[in-house]
Write an enzyme that holds these catalytic residues in place. Structure first.
Site, PDB file in Angstrom:
ATOM      1  N   ASP A 178      44.392  48.132  30.065  1.00 23.25           N
ATOM      2  CA  ASP A 178      44.138  49.542  30.369  1.00 23.25           C
ATOM      3  C   ASP A 178      45.343  50.249  30.941  1.00 23.25           C
ATOM      4  O   ASP A 178      45.469  51.463  30.851  1.00 23.25           O
ATOM      5  CB  ASP A 178      42.968  49.671  31.348  1.00 23.25           C
ATOM      6  N   HIS A 202      42.271  41.342  36.783  1.00 18.06           N
ATOM      7  CA  HIS A 202      41.224  41.098  35.806  1.00 18.06           C
ATOM      8  C   HIS A 202      40.352  39.967  36.318  1.00 18.06           C
ATOM      9  O   HIS A 202      40.855  39.030  36.938  1.00 18.06           O
ATOM     10  CB  HIS A 202      41.825  40.718  34.442  1.00 18.06           C
TER      11      HIS A 202
HETATM   12  N1  CMC Z   1      44.807  46.364  43.359  1.00 17.12           N
HETATM   13  C1  CMC Z   1      44.898  45.776  44.570  1.00 17.12           C
HETATM   14  N2  CMC Z   1      44.248  44.656  44.918  1.00 17.12           N
HETATM   15  C2  CMC Z   1      43.451  44.084  44.002  1.00 17.12           C
HETATM   16  C3  CMC Z   1      43.302  44.643  42.694  1.00 17.12           C
HETATM   17  C4  CMC Z   1      44.013  45.815  42.386  1.00 17.12           C
HETATM   18  N3  CMC Z   1      43.920  46.360  41.201  1.00 17.12           N
HETATM   19  N4  CMC Z   1      42.449  43.876  41.979  1.00 17.12           N
HETATM   20  C5  CMC Z   1      42.062  42.879  42.781  1.00 17.12           C
HETATM   21  N5  CMC Z   1      42.687  43.005  44.003  1.00 17.12           N
HETATM   22  C6  CMC Z   1      42.569  42.076  45.137  1.00 17.12           C
HETATM   23  C7  CMC Z   1      41.243  42.257  45.869  1.00 17.12           C
HETATM   24  O1  CMC Z   1      41.343  43.159  46.928  1.00 17.12           O
HETATM   25  C8  CMC Z   1      40.960  40.843  46.317  1.00 17.12           C
HETATM   26  O2  CMC Z   1      41.705  40.585  47.466  1.00 17.12           O
HETATM   27  P1  CMC Z   1      41.137  39.609  48.614  1.00 17.12           P
HETATM   28  O3  CMC Z   1      40.974  38.275  47.967  1.00 17.12           O
HETATM   29  O4  CMC Z   1      42.204  39.633  49.666  1.00 17.12           O
HETATM   30  O5  CMC Z   1      39.836  40.196  49.048  1.00 17.12           O
HETATM   31  C9  CMC Z   1      41.526  39.966  45.200  1.00 17.12           C
HETATM   32  O6  CMC Z   1      42.549  40.755  44.601  1.00 17.12           O
HETATM   33  C10 CMC Z   1      40.498  39.556  44.163  1.00 17.12           C
HETATM   34  O7  CMC Z   1      39.829  40.730  43.721  1.00 17.12           O
HETATM   35  P2  CMC Z   1      38.294  40.772  43.286  1.00 17.12           P
HETATM   36  O8  CMC Z   1      37.805  42.164  43.405  1.00 17.12           O
HETATM   37  O9  CMC Z   1      37.542  39.693  44.008  1.00 17.12           O
HETATM   38  O10 CMC Z   1      38.425  40.334  41.774  1.00 17.12           O
HETATM   39  P3  CMC Z   1      37.378  40.642  40.656  1.00 17.12           P
HETATM   40  O11 CMC Z   1      37.553  39.581  39.660  1.00 17.12           O
HETATM   41  O12 CMC Z   1      36.009  40.850  41.209  1.00 17.12           O
HETATM   42  O13 CMC Z   1      37.868  42.068  40.094  1.00 17.12           O
HETATM   43  C11 CMC Z   1      38.734  43.769  38.727  1.00 17.12           C
HETATM   44  C12 CMC Z   1      38.475  42.272  38.882  1.00 17.12           C
HETATM   45  C13 CMC Z   1      39.280  44.050  37.331  1.00 17.12           C
HETATM   46  C14 CMC Z   1      37.417  44.549  38.908  1.00 17.12           C
HETATM   47  C15 CMC Z   1      39.773  44.198  39.812  1.00 17.12           C
HETATM   48  O14 CMC Z   1      40.981  43.503  39.634  1.00 17.12           O
HETATM   49  C16 CMC Z   1      40.012  45.715  39.811  1.00 17.12           C
HETATM   50  O15 CMC Z   1      39.245  46.446  40.433  1.00 17.12           O
HETATM   51  N6  CMC Z   1      41.082  46.179  39.110  1.00 17.12           N
HETATM   52  C17 CMC Z   1      41.341  47.600  38.961  1.00 17.12           C
HETATM   53  C18 CMC Z   1      40.420  48.149  37.884  1.00 17.12           C
HETATM   54  C19 CMC Z   1      40.858  47.731  36.503  1.00 17.12           C
HETATM   55  O16 CMC Z   1      42.029  47.826  36.135  1.00 17.12           O
HETATM   56  N7  CMC Z   1      39.859  47.302  35.696  1.00 17.12           N
HETATM   57  C20 CMC Z   1      40.107  46.971  34.289  1.00 17.12           C
HETATM   58  C21 CMC Z   1      39.760  45.577  33.957  1.00 17.12           C
HETATM   59  S1  CMC Z   1      40.370  45.125  32.365  1.00 17.12           S
HETATM   60  C22 CMC Z   1      39.428  45.995  31.229  1.00 17.12           C
HETATM   61  C23 CMC Z   1      38.050  45.495  31.061  1.00 17.12           C
HETATM   62  O17 CMC Z   1      37.869  44.298  30.745  1.00 17.12           O
HETATM   63  O18 CMC Z   1      37.125  46.310  31.181  1.00 17.12           O
END
Ligand code: CMC
Length: 429
Positions: A364, A306
């Site tokens: 989710d 998240h």
């Molecule tokens: N699986 C594997 N690795 C992950 C995941 C995941 N679900 N989420 C983040 N990471 C890793 C990512 O690769 C990155 O690694 P590094 O620092 O080595 O590059 C690190 O963790 C940080 O990720 P980020 O993409 O910079 O973090 P963010 O804050 O931009 O993304 C997120 C948040 C929710 C988009 C992401 O965690 C994700 O894509 N999760 C899966 C989709 C999901 O479940 N979304 C629902 C969010 S909750 C409901 C809502 O509020 O809408």
């Protein structure tokens, strides 16, 4: 709480910036005058360090896993309140008295029916359309049917539009579902609770009696509460940005629905369930965990991680309990998807990669499993999220419109394209 200042040295000049404290949580450095005084913008793609507005509605502490609506913890609201009570709280700032609650429930239920002509609007869509596509279209079309509540400068019209959207969203969502599966639309029944009425509109058929299971109705209500608002997330910011131009509230909420659809946001519950199906069996989990860790593989564990929560999502904890209640009520024991989900949760929570990056299961992850058990197809999951989030969008939209300092949202950019150059006629290119 006292205001303090921060000093910024920029281009040989020193500038003093106001630091404004919140009632709880991080303070903000007020940079509104930065461009005027220095000719520079700030750069923060994804808004990871930017407060886009001032708000009194919802507070999140992502490190501690705290979510408060108007100061009340989400677990207390989910445990003791009902969805319409939370709607009242989000919209008006205080929990309702008994009389206020009855009046609010009455005002919402008076608006549950949809203009009859709108039912024909549905038939313009293909039956196999994704229900979120239908939601974007039909909610946007509300402004074509309810002209008497589109004047945003009139507080009464704003209130009526708000009631209409909270009341009609379940009706529209259920109609999108019924249209999708080819069953007749079921009209709302105002004697039922908000959640029971929604289940009734989704699962009743004209030829049989239907009574919503109270355990499932309570679970549905809790799912609505858990999704009601979440501060300045992508779809809420979209609603605020759309509303900042003076667009009517129905159009703004349609914009929010479009944003919510994406798999990184509201679409994650559908994506999470599809992922569980793709994994299929417990023995294949390690393979997918490895893929999630592989930098060269775009695969992510959907339903994990998240932007704000770097601790267990407080909503996920409640949702996990609700999931077990629903599965027990329905006698679901040997569901392979559930088996994969539970094992995946266990493995991810103990895996170094996920621990180090603070990737916990989010709401989710569990809501998808629960909704599937309740009988909803995966394509409806994000629709239910939109239904519940509507009140949050409206509360945030109202707060913005009623803010005397409100102006149109207009971010700037760091331009890295071509500098000015002369047009070359096509024959000479
Ligand atoms: N699986 C594997 N690795 C992950 C995941 C995941 N679900 N989420 C983040 N990471 C890793 C990512 O690769 C990155 O690694 P590094 O620092 O080595 O590059 C690190 O963790 C940080 O990720 P980020 O993409 O910079 O973090 P963010 O804050 O931009 O993304 C997120 C948040 C929710 C988009 C992401 O965690 C994700 O894509 N999760 C899966 C989709 C999901 O479940 N979304 C629902 C969010 S909750 C409901 C809502 O509020 O809408």
């Amino acid at each position: 709480m006292t205001d303090s200042t921060a000093k910024l040295e920029i281009g040989g000049k020193e500038m003093e910036l106001n630091v404004r404290p919140g009632s709880v949580g991080p303070s903000v450095v007020d940079i509104a005058a930065l461009y005027k005084e220095t000719g520079m913008f700030t750069y923060d793609p994804g808004f990871t360090s930017t407060a886009s507005c001032e708000s009194k509605i919802t507070y999140i502490d992502g490190d501690e896993g705290v979510l408060l609506h108007r100061g009340y913890p989400i677990d207390q609201l989910a445990e003791h309140g009902d969805f319409l009570e939370v709607c009242y709280l989000l919209l008006y700032g205080e929990l309702p008295t008994k009389v206020q609650k009855e009046d609010f429930d009455y005002r919402v239920t008076r608006h549950t029916m949809l203009h009859e002509q709108m039912s024909r609007f549905f038939t313009g869509f293909r039956r196999d359309a994704h229900p979120m596509a239908v939601m974007c279209g039909v909610v946007g079309a509300l402004s074509a049917f309810y002209h008497d509540s589109t004047d945003i400068s009139d507080p009464h019209q704003r209130m009526v539009a708000s009631m209409r959207m909270i009341a009609k969203m379940p009706t529209i969502a259920a109609m999108a579902y019924k249209y999708h599966i080819g069953q007749p639309f079921i009209y709302p029944k105002n004697e039922l609770s908000y959640a029971a009425n929604f289940l009734h509109m989704c699962f009743a058929v004209p030829c049989e009696d239907y009574k919503a299971n109270p355990v499932l109705a309570r679970a549905m209500d809790r799912i609505f509460i858990l999704h009601a608002d979440h501060e300045q997330n992508a779809s809420t910011s979209t609603v605020r940005l759309a509303g900042s131009s003076g667009a009517n509230p129905f159009a703004c909420i349609a914009a929010g629905i479009a944003c919510l659809w994406g798999p990184a946001h509201g679409g994650a519950n559908e994506a999470a369930l599809n992922m569980l199906a793709e994994i299929g069996t417990v023995d294949r989990i390690p393979e997918f965990i490895e893929r999630a860790k592989d930098k060269n593989d775009p695969f992510r564990l959907m339903g994990f991680g998240h932007r704000v929560y770097k601790n267990y999502d407080p909503r996920a904890k409640i949702m996990q309990r609700t999931t077990h209640e629903v599965l027990a009520e329905l006698g679901v024991k040997d569901d392979p998807l559930l088996e994969v989900a539970m094992e995946l949760e266990k493995i991810a929570l103990t895996d170094e990669y996920f621990i180090e990056k603070k990737l916990y299961p989010n709401i989710d992850f569990y809501s998808g499993i629960t909704l599937k058990a309740m009988g909803f197809p995966t394509t409806m999951f994000t629709v239910l999220f939109a239904l519940a989030r509507t009140v949050g969008w409206i509360a945030q939209w109202k707060e913005m419109i009623e803010d005397p300092h409100q102006k149109i949202g207009r971010p700037r950019q760091l331009y890295t394209g071509e500098q000015s150059r002369d047009y070359v006629p096509i024959a000479k290119r």
